[in-house]
Design a protein around this motif. Structure first.
Motif, PDB file in Angstrom:
ATOM      1  N   ASP A  54      25.269  -5.493   8.843  1.00 15.70           N
ATOM      2  CA  ASP A  54      25.809  -4.681   9.939  1.00 15.70           C
ATOM      3  C   ASP A  54      25.110  -3.334  10.033  1.00 15.70           C
ATOM      4  N   CYS A  55      24.286  -3.017   9.065  1.00 19.47           N
ATOM      5  CA  CYS A  55      23.715  -1.675   8.960  1.00 19.47           C
ATOM      6  C   CYS A  55      22.185  -1.709   8.871  1.00 19.47           C
ATOM      7  N   ALA A  56      21.688  -2.104   7.724  1.00 19.06           N
ATOM      8  CA  ALA A  56      20.246  -2.133   7.433  1.00 19.06           C
ATOM      9  C   ALA A  56      19.589  -0.768   7.613  1.00 19.06           C
ATOM     10  N   ASN A  57      20.363   0.291   7.476  1.00 16.08           N
ATOM     11  CA  ASN A  57      19.806   1.629   7.627  1.00 16.08           C
ATOM     12  C   ASN A  57      18.717   1.904   6.592  1.00 16.08           C
ATOM     13  N   CYS A  58      18.884   1.354   5.395  1.00 17.21           N
ATOM     14  CA  CYS A  58      17.847   1.543   4.368  1.00 17.21           C
ATOM     15  C   CYS A  58      16.527   0.955   4.852  1.00 17.21           C
ATOM     16  N   CYS A  59      16.558  -0.235   5.402  1.00 19.35           N
ATOM     17  CA  CYS A  59      15.339  -0.897   5.880  1.00 19.35           C
ATOM     18  C   CYS A  59      14.763  -0.197   7.104  1.00 19.35           C
ATOM     19  N   GLN A  60      15.617   0.471   7.841  1.00 20.46           N
ATOM     20  CA  GLN A  60      15.172   1.132   9.063  1.00 20.46           C
ATOM     21  C   GLN A  60      14.626   2.538   8.833  1.00 20.46           C
ATOM     22  N   THR A  61      15.031   3.171   7.716  1.00 19.56           N
ATOM     23  CA  THR A  61      14.705   4.602   7.596  1.00 19.56           C
ATOM     24  C   THR A  61      13.962   5.019   6.338  1.00 19.56           C
ATOM     25  N   ILE A  62      14.006   4.214   5.272  1.00 20.09           N
ATOM     26  CA  ILE A  62      13.321   4.605   4.037  1.00 20.09           C
ATOM     27  C   ILE A  62      12.466   3.447   3.538  1.00 20.09           C
ATOM     28  N   SER A  63      11.493   3.762   2.739  1.00 18.49           N
ATOM     29  CA  SER A  63      10.654   2.722   2.156  1.00 18.49           C
ATOM     30  C   SER A  63      10.894   2.662   0.660  1.00 18.49           C
ATOM     31  N   PRO A  64      10.990   1.451   0.133  1.00 15.46           N
ATOM     32  CA  PRO A  64      11.112   1.332  -1.315  1.00 15.46           C
ATOM     33  C   PRO A  64       9.762   1.589  -1.976  1.00 15.46           C
ATOM     34  N   ILE A  65       9.798   1.874  -3.258  1.00 14.84           N
ATOM     35  CA  ILE A  65       8.570   1.847  -4.046  1.00 14.84           C
ATOM     36  C   ILE A  65       8.278   0.376  -4.306  1.00 14.84           C
ATOM     37  N   VAL A  66       7.049  -0.026  -4.047  1.00 16.57           N
ATOM     38  CA  VAL A  66       6.660  -1.429  -4.179  1.00 16.57           C
ATOM     39  C   VAL A  66       5.686  -1.545  -5.346  1.00 16.57           C
ATOM     40  N   THR A  67       6.032  -2.381  -6.308  1.00 15.23           N
ATOM     41  CA  THR A  67       5.216  -2.521  -7.517  1.00 15.23           C
ATOM     42  C   THR A  67       4.074  -3.515  -7.306  1.00 15.23           C
ATOM     43  N   ASP A  68       3.139  -3.502  -8.243  1.00 13.55           N
ATOM     44  CA  ASP A  68       2.043  -4.469  -8.200  1.00 13.55           C
ATOM     45  C   ASP A  68       2.587  -5.894  -8.236  1.00 13.55           C
ATOM     46  N   ASP A  70       5.482  -6.906  -7.130  1.00 17.05           N
ATOM     47  CA  ASP A  70       6.045  -7.171  -5.802  1.00 17.05           C
ATOM     48  C   ASP A  70       4.944  -7.575  -4.828  1.00 17.05           C
ATOM     49  N   ILE A  71       3.861  -6.829  -4.846  1.00 20.11           N
ATOM     50  CA  ILE A  71       2.753  -7.096  -3.926  1.00 20.11           C
ATOM     51  C   ILE A  71       2.156  -8.475  -4.185  1.00 20.11           C
ATOM     52  N   ASP A  72       1.967  -8.814  -5.445  1.00 18.89           N
ATOM     53  CA  ASP A  72       1.425 -10.134  -5.782  1.00 18.89           C
ATOM     54  C   ASP A  72       2.343 -11.247  -5.286  1.00 18.89           C
ATOM     55  N   ARG A  73       3.649 -11.077  -5.482  1.00 17.59           N
ATOM     56  CA  ARG A  73       4.633 -12.076  -5.054  1.00 17.59           C
ATOM     57  C   ARG A  73       4.636 -12.206  -3.529  1.00 17.59           C
ATOM     58  N   MET A  74       4.597 -11.070  -2.843  1.00 17.05           N
ATOM     59  CA  MET A  74       4.593 -11.078  -1.382  1.00 17.05           C
ATOM     60  C   MET A  74       3.306 -11.710  -0.842  1.00 17.05           C
ATOM     61  N   ALA A  75       2.172 -11.372  -1.444  1.00 17.30           N
ATOM     62  CA  ALA A  75       0.885 -11.916  -0.996  1.00 17.30           C
ATOM     63  C   ALA A  75       0.876 -13.436  -1.119  1.00 17.30           C
ATOM     64  N   LYS A  76       1.367 -13.934  -2.229  1.00 13.55           N
ATOM     65  CA  LYS A  76       1.419 -15.385  -2.442  1.00 13.55           C
ATOM     66  C   LYS A  76       2.314 -16.034  -1.384  1.00 13.55           C
ATOM     67  N   HIS A  77       3.476 -15.457  -1.181  1.00  7.73           N
ATOM     68  CA  HIS A  77       4.438 -15.996  -0.217  1.00  7.73           C
ATOM     69  C   HIS A  77       3.864 -15.994   1.211  1.00  7.73           C
ATOM     70  N   LEU A  78       3.179 -14.934   1.561  1.00  5.90           N
ATOM     71  CA  LEU A  78       2.626 -14.787   2.913  1.00  5.90           C
ATOM     72  C   LEU A  78       1.254 -15.428   3.058  1.00  5.90           C
ATOM     73  N   LYS A  79       0.756 -16.002   1.945  1.00  5.76           N
ATOM     74  CA  LYS A  79      -0.565 -16.637   1.920  1.00  5.76           C
ATOM     75  C   LYS A  79      -1.643 -15.659   2.383  1.00  5.76           C
ATOM     76  N   MET A  80      -1.577 -14.462   1.810  1.00  4.59           N
ATOM     77  CA  MET A  80      -2.547 -13.411   2.121  1.00  4.59           C
ATOM     78  C   MET A  80      -3.224 -12.979   0.831  1.00  4.59           C
ATOM     79  N   LYS A  81      -4.420 -12.483   0.943  1.00  3.89           N
ATOM     80  CA  LYS A  81      -5.083 -11.876  -0.208  1.00  3.89           C
ATOM     81  C   LYS A  81      -4.431 -10.518  -0.437  1.00  3.89           C
ATOM     82  N   ARG A  82      -4.311 -10.153  -1.696  1.00  6.87           N
ATOM     83  CA  ARG A  82      -3.688  -8.884  -2.084  1.00  6.87           C
ATOM     84  C   ARG A  82      -4.276  -7.688  -1.334  1.00  6.87           C
ATOM     85  N   PRO A  83      -5.614  -7.511  -1.294  1.00  8.63           N
ATOM     86  CA  PRO A  83      -6.174  -6.347  -0.576  1.00  8.63           C
ATOM     87  C   PRO A  83      -5.819  -6.331   0.912  1.00  8.63           C
ATOM     88  N   ALA A  84      -5.765  -7.508   1.528  1.00  9.38           N
ATOM     89  CA  ALA A  84      -5.413  -7.572   2.952  1.00  9.38           C
ATOM     90  C   ALA A  84      -3.958  -7.165   3.165  1.00  9.38           C
TER      91      ALA A  84
END
Length: 163
Positions: A54-68, A70-84
């Motif tokens: 009902d809110c999602a204000n955190c997603c709309q207004t602030i950014s989390p710190i994203v770890t290496d 996290d990035i590796d997991r997201m890249a794999k899921h999105l089928k993207m290379k890490r640098p891209a």
């Protein structure tokens, strides 16, 4: 579930900013032995009434710190290379931590669901941090989050009634 009035919560948090800052400062010095249990009970009670979708204000207004990791997991899921992935979505902040280049979060959909929910960053999974141990360590963060998240504001109000 009650419908969130985000503007009302923002106004309440700002109106009580001085009082809440003093409370958090006092509580940090006290470190009550019952704090973790009290906060967890408040967290459970608040999230029985409030729904993040009902809110999602955190997603709309602030950014989390994203770890290496996290990035590796997201890249794999999105089928993207890490640098891209980094180039498209992230920048380094003043502390040299990865954060999203923009807000709202690029993975936030119109219905407040997350496109990458299963692999979202750890900071997103743990937000708003009101269900963790050694809560006294993040009291200053909790104070800051009370301006963003209605649930944090409500947990803080419960804590003030107890302590």
């Amino acid at each position: 579930m009650m419908r969130l009035d985000l503007e009302r919560y923002k106004e309440l948090a700002h109106n009580k900013a001085k009082e809440n800052k003093a409370f958090v400062t006092r509580l940090r010095k006290k470190k009550p032995k019952t704090l973790d249990g009290t906060v967890l009970d408040a967290h459970v009670e608040v999230f029985e009434r409030l729904d993040c979708l009902d809110c999602a204000n955190c997603c709309q207004t602030i950014s989390p710190i994203v770890t290496d990791r996290d990035i590796d997991r997201m890249a794999k899921h999105l089928k993207m290379k890490r640098p891209a992935l980094i180039d498209q979505y992230f920048e380094l902040d003043e502390d040299h931590d990865y954060v999203f280049k923009e807000t709202p979060c690029p993975f936030l959909m119109n219905d407040n669901y997350c496109m990458i929910y299963e692999v979202r960053p750890r900071a997103c999974r743990e937000y708003p941090h009101t269900d963790r141990k050694r809560f006294y360590q993040i009291l200053n963060l909790t104070y800051r989050n009370s301006f963003v998240c209605p649930a944090v504001y409500e947990v803080l109000e419960t804590m003030k009634r107890v302590y």
